[in-house]
Scaffold this motif. Structure first.
Motif, PDB file in Angstrom:
ATOM      1  N   UNK A 150      60.604  17.487   0.492  1.00 48.76           N
ATOM      2  CA  UNK A 150      60.693  16.095  -0.412  1.00 48.76           C
ATOM      3  C   UNK A 150      62.125  16.001  -0.618  1.00 48.76           C
ATOM      4  N   UNK A 151      62.799  14.961  -0.256  1.00 55.24           N
ATOM      5  CA  UNK A 151      64.043  14.728  -0.553  1.00 55.24           C
ATOM      6  C   UNK A 151      64.285  14.615  -2.111  1.00 55.24           C
ATOM      7  N   UNK A 152      63.424  13.809  -2.993  1.00 54.31           N
ATOM      8  CA  UNK A 152      63.117  13.717  -4.379  1.00 54.31           C
ATOM      9  C   UNK A 152      61.726  13.902  -4.456  1.00 54.31           C
ATOM     10  N   UNK A 153      61.537  14.753  -5.534  1.00 54.18           N
ATOM     11  CA  UNK A 153      60.019  14.976  -5.795  1.00 54.18           C
ATOM     12  C   UNK A 153      59.549  13.852  -6.645  1.00 54.18           C
ATOM     13  N   UNK A 154      58.401  13.519  -5.809  1.00 60.97           N
ATOM     14  CA  UNK A 154      57.818  12.142  -6.540  1.00 60.97           C
ATOM     15  C   UNK A 154      57.104  12.348  -7.876  1.00 60.97           C
ATOM     16  N   UNK A 155      56.729  11.356  -8.474  1.00 64.33           N
ATOM     17  CA  UNK A 155      55.682  11.588  -9.641  1.00 64.33           C
ATOM     18  C   UNK A 155      54.282  11.222  -8.864  1.00 64.33           C
ATOM     19  N   UNK A 156      53.453  12.169  -9.128  1.00 62.30           N
ATOM     20  CA  UNK A 156      52.158  12.055  -8.569  1.00 62.30           C
ATOM     21  C   UNK A 156      51.043  12.074  -9.511  1.00 62.30           C
ATOM     22  N   UNK A 157      50.520  10.608  -9.496  1.00 62.50           N
ATOM     23  CA  UNK A 157      49.301  10.166 -10.454  1.00 62.50           C
ATOM     24  C   UNK A 157      48.073  10.257  -9.632  1.00 62.50           C
ATOM     25  N   UNK A 158      47.185  10.992 -10.183  1.00 61.82           N
ATOM     26  CA  UNK A 158      45.851  11.353  -9.599  1.00 61.82           C
ATOM     27  C   UNK A 158      44.794  10.730 -10.344  1.00 61.82           C
ATOM     28  N   UNK A 159      43.978  10.119 -10.119  1.00 61.77           N
ATOM     29  CA  UNK A 159      42.668   9.506 -10.650  1.00 61.77           C
ATOM     30  C   UNK A 159      41.352  10.239 -10.521  1.00 61.77           C
ATOM     31  N   UNK A 160      40.560  10.068 -11.193  1.00 67.99           N
ATOM     32  CA  UNK A 160      39.007  10.650 -11.012  1.00 67.99           C
ATOM     33  C   UNK A 160      38.227   9.889 -11.960  1.00 67.99           C
ATOM     34  N   UNK A 161      37.081   9.535 -11.415  1.00 70.65           N
ATOM     35  CA  UNK A 161      35.998   9.087 -12.114  1.00 70.65           C
ATOM     36  C   UNK A 161      34.968  10.143 -12.682  1.00 70.65           C
ATOM     37  N   UNK A 162      35.464  11.503 -12.440  1.00 71.31           N
ATOM     38  CA  UNK A 162      34.645  12.510 -13.003  1.00 71.31           C
ATOM     39  C   UNK A 162      33.160  12.713 -12.250  1.00 71.31           C
ATOM     40  N   UNK A 163      33.278  12.090 -10.897  1.00 75.50           N
ATOM     41  CA  UNK A 163      31.928  12.262 -10.375  1.00 75.50           C
ATOM     42  C   UNK A 163      31.493  13.896  -9.792  1.00 75.50           C
ATOM     43  N   UNK A 164      32.430  14.367  -9.754  1.00 75.85           N
ATOM     44  CA  UNK A 164      32.246  15.977  -9.443  1.00 75.85           C
ATOM     45  C   UNK A 164      33.511  16.681 -10.200  1.00 75.85           C
ATOM     46  N   UNK A 165      33.176  18.045 -10.346  1.00 72.28           N
ATOM     47  CA  UNK A 165      34.229  18.963 -11.237  1.00 72.28           C
ATOM     48  C   UNK A 165      35.246  19.127  -9.983  1.00 72.28           C
TER      49      UNK A 165
END
Length: 284
Positions: A150-165
């Protein structure tokens, strides 16, 4: 000065959510967002990218998604076909390497935002397969013997609907935030963004009906924010009166145009049954 997210004119973010985004930026860790469907998890990534003037790379996960697809895919079938046709492109294997959203974000000339949407839809091993790449912000392309960093570290946003652990090893690497369902005050602010000219009395009564419906015991699927906005749009288009909504609020009938709120027959039957029981108790 470090970047900070403070919401946007189109996205009502609570103080705790803004703090979570800024903590993930400061820690340089992925931000794992959970919450009911319709609470704005996916939209958050778009608004953060907009507010911080960063490019956005989106990766919407399906049940068949593999971690490798976020990095790259090698199209061996196309290369074989082209070789049979005598195409010159087959001499360079790079012509058959398709970059994934993580690779594109790693090569971005400026810091970016990466959305990994609904990660819980994939196989249980999917998050673990990304641990090294998310930690070191680099991966190896075996076909070309190339290390992509990575040239620049991205901001990673991860979403979950809690369907599994999600695996513990993955959770340890994330900053976690749960988006609480908006209360009436926050919901009023959200509606004002989308319908600034709505009459206050109509909005107040609609919210009474909406939250009463959500509190109905036994609902299979509670109506979400996005469904409330759809419902309000139809109410305004059909010029539904406050008096009509007040009748619904007294549990004497199903709310008008309830198809925007109740999305399966079990919940419709449940609500009809409650109305019947309520009317019978009033007569006795």
């Amino acid at each position: 000065m470090a970047e900070r997210f403070s919401g946007t004119k189109d996205y009502v973010a609570g103080e705790d959510l803004m703090m979570a985004v800024n903590a993930a930026i400061a820690l340089q860790r992925p931000l794992l967002i959970k919450g009911e469907p319709g609470t704005g998890k996916t939209m958050l990534a778009m608004e953060v990218a907009n507010a911080l003037s960063r490019p956005l790379f989106q990766w919407h996960i399906k049940s068949t998604s593999k971690a490798q697809q976020g990095l790259y895919e090698y199209d061996a079938v196309s290369r074989l076909r082209d070789s049979q046709l005598g195409e010159e492109s087959v001499k360079d294997i790079k012509n058959y390497i398709m970059k994934g959203p993580l690779w594109e974000s790693f090569q971005s000339e400026m810091p970016s935002v990466v959305l990994i949407d609904e990660i819980d839809k994939a196989d249980i091993e999917f998050p673990n397969d990304l641990l090294r790449e998310l930690d070191r912000m680099e991966f190896f392309v075996y076909e070309t013997k190339e290390l992509v960093s990575a040239t620049h570290r991205p901001l990673i946003i991860i979403t979950s609907n809690n369907e599994k652990d999600l695996p513990d090893a993955f959770l340890r690497r994330c900053f976690f935030h749960y988006i609480q369902f908006p209360n009436k005050e926050t919901m009023t602010q959200i509606v004002d963004v989308h319908f600034p000219d709505i009459k206050k009395q109509l909005l107040q009564q609609a919210l009474e009906v909406f939250f009463e419906l959500r509190e109905t015991p036994g609902l299979k699927k509670k109506p979400s924010t996005s469904e409330l906005l759809d419902w309000l749009k139809i109410l305004l288009a059909e010029d539904i009166s406050v008096e009509t909504l007040q009748t619904s609020d007294q549990r004497k009938s199903i709310p008008p145009l309830a198809g925007a709120l109740l999305k399966n027959e079990q919940d419709v039957h449940l609500f009809e049954r409650l109305i019947f029981l309520n009317k019978r108790s009033e007569r006795s």
